[in-house]
Design a protein around this motif. Structure first.
Motif, PDB file in Angstrom:
ATOM      1  N   LYS A 175      37.833  63.133  61.294  1.00  0.00           N
ATOM      2  CA  LYS A 175      38.796  64.204  61.510  1.00  0.00           C
ATOM      3  C   LYS A 175      39.646  64.490  60.270  1.00  0.00           C
ATOM      4  O   LYS A 175      40.380  65.482  60.247  1.00  0.00           O
ATOM      5  N   LEU A 176      39.579  63.637  59.240  1.00  0.00           N
ATOM      6  CA  LEU A 176      40.464  63.782  58.088  1.00  0.00           C
ATOM      7  C   LEU A 176      39.982  64.836  57.087  1.00  0.00           C
ATOM      8  O   LEU A 176      40.778  65.351  56.310  1.00  0.00           O
ATOM      9  N   GLY A 177      38.689  65.113  57.071  1.00  0.00           N
ATOM     10  CA  GLY A 177      38.164  66.084  56.105  1.00  0.00           C
ATOM     11  C   GLY A 177      38.253  65.591  54.679  1.00  0.00           C
ATOM     12  O   GLY A 177      38.708  66.311  53.781  1.00  0.00           O
ATOM     13  N   PRO A 233      48.293  61.858  55.078  1.00  0.00           N
ATOM     14  CA  PRO A 233      48.057  63.291  55.351  1.00  0.00           C
ATOM     15  C   PRO A 233      47.139  63.920  54.307  1.00  0.00           C
ATOM     16  O   PRO A 233      47.594  64.607  53.394  1.00  0.00           O
ATOM     17  N   TRP A 234      45.847  63.699  54.425  1.00  0.00           N
ATOM     18  CA  TRP A 234      44.904  64.207  53.431  1.00  0.00           C
ATOM     19  C   TRP A 234      44.846  65.739  53.447  1.00  0.00           C
ATOM     20  O   TRP A 234      44.713  66.365  52.399  1.00  0.00           O
ATOM     21  N   ASN A 235      44.928  66.334  54.605  1.00  0.00           N
ATOM     22  CA  ASN A 235      44.835  67.799  54.697  1.00  0.00           C
ATOM     23  C   ASN A 235      45.842  68.384  55.680  1.00  0.00           C
ATOM     24  O   ASN A 235      45.666  69.512  56.140  1.00  0.00           O
ATOM     25  N   THR A 236      46.903  67.647  55.993  1.00  0.00           N
ATOM     26  CA  THR A 236      47.931  68.121  56.918  1.00  0.00           C
ATOM     27  C   THR A 236      49.075  68.731  56.125  1.00  0.00           C
ATOM     28  O   THR A 236      49.637  68.076  55.248  1.00  0.00           O
ATOM     29  N   ARG A 237      49.418  69.976  56.413  1.00  0.00           N
ATOM     30  CA  ARG A 237      50.480  70.677  55.677  1.00  0.00           C
ATOM     31  C   ARG A 237      51.476  71.278  56.672  1.00  0.00           C
ATOM     32  O   ARG A 237      51.115  71.606  57.795  1.00  0.00           O
ATOM     33  N   SER A 238      52.700  71.430  56.198  1.00  0.00           N
ATOM     34  CA  SER A 238      53.695  72.177  56.973  1.00  0.00           C
ATOM     35  C   SER A 238      53.775  73.598  56.407  1.00  0.00           C
ATOM     36  O   SER A 238      53.599  73.811  55.207  1.00  0.00           O
ATOM     37  N   GLU A 239      54.042  74.551  57.282  1.00  0.00           N
ATOM     38  CA  GLU A 239      54.099  75.949  56.861  1.00  0.00           C
ATOM     39  C   GLU A 239      55.445  76.229  56.199  1.00  0.00           C
ATOM     40  O   GLU A 239      56.500  75.936  56.752  1.00  0.00           O
ATOM     41  N   ASP A 240      55.405  76.762  54.978  1.00  0.00           N
ATOM     42  CA  ASP A 240      56.642  77.068  54.259  1.00  0.00           C
ATOM     43  C   ASP A 240      57.371  78.234  54.913  1.00  0.00           C
ATOM     44  O   ASP A 240      56.753  79.233  55.316  1.00  0.00           O
TER      45      ASP A 240
END
Length: 825
Positions: free
Chosen positions: A270-272, A312-319
């Motif tokens: 699931k990490l991509g 968090p390899w591909n987890t981002r928060s929306e600016d």
């Protein structure tokens, strides 16, 4: 399948026609003495067979060079083939023919012709000599042995065919039959047919058998490896299933925790991850799967995989790219700090424009996420750390703080290698796991207080972290794989930027935090500090009231700092004492005024300097800057009989040099200032700067010392309402200095109305609040003469009066420049 072989030498005695029909075959070669079925489906092959049957039943069987050609011409056929006698022809229901032929001898086609629907060839016998008899005997024995060894080694061939070849006595027939029945290439089989001597034919077949034996050996090795791998996997599967059953029994019939390796595989899926990272992680998972769960190494691998799966390899928060909302949040959280707020809003504006361009496909999407590297420099307590939290809040990003003060090991940044007991990742990777997103705001606090030891220099390890061109491949020693930090917004803080290594400083954008002025401290206390302390000390809004006058006195007489930390502590002290009185029933509410402040905090701790009571000879007023703000100081000069220059007041080397430069300038201009030479030569000059317990350093007291020294020699008083700053040279030039804003604020607090500053610092007046610029007069000066003209009573004219002429009181013969004029210059 070959059958009914006869001697090629006997068969070749049969007379052959000079011109025969040709039947091309694809992917096969027929050798003399063989009887073989030929399936003919092409029109030219059927026509050739019909023509041969109509003539003498002799046909030439020859191979095509390229089997993909459906209608070959003469140039598409080999020159050497076999002349065959047609024994039987049978027509199939689908129109094709099946022909049984007996190969008579090798023949060579001297010319191919087109006979109108099929090919004919002019042929002649292909003569094959025996060669050397001994060599032929040796090759024949070697061929038989090699063939038998190959069959015993596992090469599959029909048993009757093997028996038939082993019963042959003619070496040529043995070679031909081996070549026909083995899986050789068409070119190799044709080369055996075209061999000019029997020894050459045997040698070619032996070479092909050697190659086949090598291939067979490789196949057996691969087959054995595959078998071993399958056996091992089956064994592991069997043992793993047994372990599951055992664990189930140990847990009272309930299911156990399951296969850890499978759980990690599901999480990793699931990490991509990138291919390089995935390869390393899969290797560790496979090691864990093959290892006993209670092994020491298994615990190390388990911890490593846990770290990998929690990052968090591909987890981002929306600016949040709403500039107005961000500006509102920053203004609510902090008073002042306009430069910092402007820089954050600029970042948001740039980010918003880059995102719009990326959506239109004008730039790469990866460019949108790259963040700047900021470093906030300034004295303690001015809001460097707290503004970073507000930045994260305004951007809608996660906030992580990493305290670097005292870190002196490179592993604090890069982590430990997994070979060590208790190894763990560095603080950067730990912060990324805490954030849970790939693009947090990460505060590197106190970056100027990094240490170094024999274990490495952590500031050098930060070079890769804070370099936008490198940090997308940051490799932590513990992880061993690259982690992308390019989307992190790094913010560093420092009290002393000069202590940051130049290479590290070069990678960051400096934003300077100056000291708060008293008016700013008052607003901060009313808006933030007082409400917070009321909550912390259990007080309601209507139970205590602190007047503005009390807060102003608390700021000036009980604290001396650039920030507001001590101010908040003192407010907390007042709140606690009020809370005690309310809790004891002594009163219900309290109002704290400036006159009652002594009751809660005791006697004032600091007594700010004030301007002198009167103009005095040899006493001039200077300004100084410290990390906790600015203030004024007095330079006193006394001239007595004796010799030499005495400097007291804990002056640093640079400040002592300023005093010597002032004395040299006075001696050089003694005649112009009407100072007697004998007084200069026969006097002990004592320069003292009060507050002798406090060390003092810097070149900016040069003008103050010059005024004090010349005032003492000429007996002309220095003005008490003038404070000055500036470095001097031996030729009388006034050079620029730093910290002008803090120095001016300190002079204003002391009641000074006139400020002398270097002409080169005139642009710095823009940083001074407007209400102070209008209430003070500023005098930019380029030479010491201009300074003396303002600082001495009567100005330069009084200094240069003729001997015996009485001094005249005069403030200045130069036009003073007010703050507005200075700000617009």
């Amino acid at each position: 399948m070959p059958a009914d072989q006869g001697k090629e030498s006997i068969q070749s005695q049969t007379p052959l026609p000079a011109n025969v029909p040709v039947c091309p075959v694809r992917g096969s070669v027929i050798y003399p003495t063989m009887v073989q079925h030929i399936d003919a489906g092409r029109a030219l092959s059927i026509a050739a067979i019909d023509a041969a049957m109509a003539e003498n039943k002799v046909i030439m069987i020859v191979s095509q060079r390229d089997k993909d050609i459906d209608e070959p011409e003469g140039e598409d056929l080999y020159d050497v083939g076999s002349a065959c006698s047609i024994l039987r022809v049978r027509k199939n229901p689908d129109g094709t023919l099946q022909m049984l032929v007996s190969a008579l001898s090798r023949v060579k086609a001297t010319r191919y012709t087109n006979a109108g629907g099929f090919i004919r060839a002019d042929i002649q016998p292909f003569v094959v000599t025996d060669g050397d008899a001994r060599e032929l005997e040796a090759l024949s024995r070697e061929l038989e042995g090699k063939f038998e060894s190959l069959i015993q080694g596992g090469k599959f061939m029909a048993p009757e065919t093997v028996q038939q070849i082993q019963n042959m006595e003619d070496a040529g027939q043995i070679a031909d039959n081996i070549a026909f029945n083995m899986d050789f290439k068409l070119e190799d089989k044709q080369a055996v047919l075209e061999a000019p001597t029997l020894t050459e034919r045997l040698r070619k077949v032996l070479t092909l058998l050697d190659a086949e034996a090598e291939v067979q050996s490789i196949q057996q090795r691969i087959r054995q490896q595959v078998k071993e791998e399958i056996d091992r996997n089956q064994r592991e599967y069997y043992l793993r299933e047994q372990m599951k059953v055992i664990q189930k029994e140990l847990h009272g019939g309930e299911e156990g925790e399951g296969d850890e390796a499978d759980e990690f595989r599901q999480k990793v899926e699931k990490l991509g991850l990138s291919p390089d990272v995935r390869k390393e992680v899969d290797r560790e998972i496979n090691r864990l799967a093959r290892m006993h769960p209670d092994a020491a190494e298994a615990a190390v691998i388990r911890t490593y995989l846990t770290w990998i799966t929690e990052l968090p390899w591909n987890t981002r928060s929306e600016d949040r790219l709403d500039i107005a909302e961000a500006s509102k949040i920053l203004d609510e959280d902090h008073y002042g700090l306009e430069k910092v707020k402007d820089r954050v809003l600029e970042f948001l504006a740039v980010r918003r424009l880059r995102k719009e361009r990326a959506e239109r496909g004008e730039i790469d999407a990866a460019e949108v996420n790259k963040g700047p590297i900021l470093v906030f420099t300034g004295p303690p307590g001015v809001g460097k750390t707290s503004i970073a939290q507000s930045i994260a809040k305004s951007l809608g990003r996660k906030y992580v703080r990493i305290a670097l003060g005292g870190a002196r090991d490179e592993s604090d940044i890069r982590g430990h290698r997994r070979t060590y007991i208790g190894a763990m990742p560095g603080r950067i990777i730990q912060g990324m796991r805490t954030a849970g997103t790939k693009n947090p705001v990460m505060l590197l606090d106190e970056v100027d207080k990094l240490g170094s030891s024999y274990q490495g220099d952590p500031s050098a390890a930060l070079l890769e972290v804070l370099d936008p061109a490198q940090n997308q491949h940051f490799t932590d020693h513990y992880l061993g794989v690259a982690f992308d930090l390019s989307e992190v917004m790094f913010i560093a803080t420092a009290n002393y930027p000069e202590q940051i290594p130049p290479a590290l400083m070069d990678r960051m954008e400096v934003i300077d935090f100056s000291s708060y002025i008293e008016q700013e401290k008052l607003e901060i206390a009313k808006r933030y500090l007082l409400p917070r302390q009321l909550v912390q000390n259990g007080l309601k809004q209507n139970q205590i009231a602190i007047t503005d006058a009390a807060l102003e006195k608390l700021i000036s007489h009980y604290t001396r700092e650039a920030g507001v930390r001590n101010l908040e502590r003192e407010i907390g002290t007042v709140a606690r004492k009020v809370a005690r009185r309310i809790a004891s029933g002594e009163l219900k509410r309290a109002k704290v005024t400036d006159k009652e402040l002594d009751r809660y905090l005791g006697n004032p701790r600091y007594m700010p300097e004030h301007e002198a009571r009167e103009d005095m000879v040899g006493v001039s007023t200077g300004m100084f800057y410290t990390p906790v703000g600015g203030d004024i100081l007095f330079v006193e000069t006394s001239v007595m009989p004796g010799k030499g220059l005495v400097l007291t007041g804990q002056l640093g080397d640079v400040m002592k040099e300023s005093a010597r430069a002032a004395l040299t300038y006075a001696k050089k201009n003694a005649d112009r200032f009407h100072i007697p030479r004998e007084r200069l030569d026969d006097s002990e000059i004592h320069i003292h700067v009060p507050a002798g317990a406090i060390p003092k350093e810097g070149p900016s007291a040069g003008t103050t010392m010059s005024v004090s020294l010349i005032s003492a020699f000429t007996a002309i008083p220095a003005r008490r309402d003038v404070a000055m700053t500036g470095e001097i040279t031996l030729t009388g030039r006034v050079l620029p200095i730093g910290g002008l804003k803090e120095k001016v604020l300190g002079a204003r607090r002391a009641g000074i109305k006139h400020i002398i500053l270097p002409k080169a610092n005139e642009g710095d007046l823009r940083d001074i609040p407007a209400h102070l610029r209008t209430s003070m007069e500023f005098h930019p000066c380029e030479t010491i003469d201009e300074v003396l003209d303002v600082a001495l009573v009567g100005g330069l004219a009084a200094l240069e009066r003729r001997e015996g002429e009485p001094p005249k009181r005069k403030t200045s013969n130069r036009r003073s420049k007010n703050a507005d004029a200075g700000a617009s210059a």
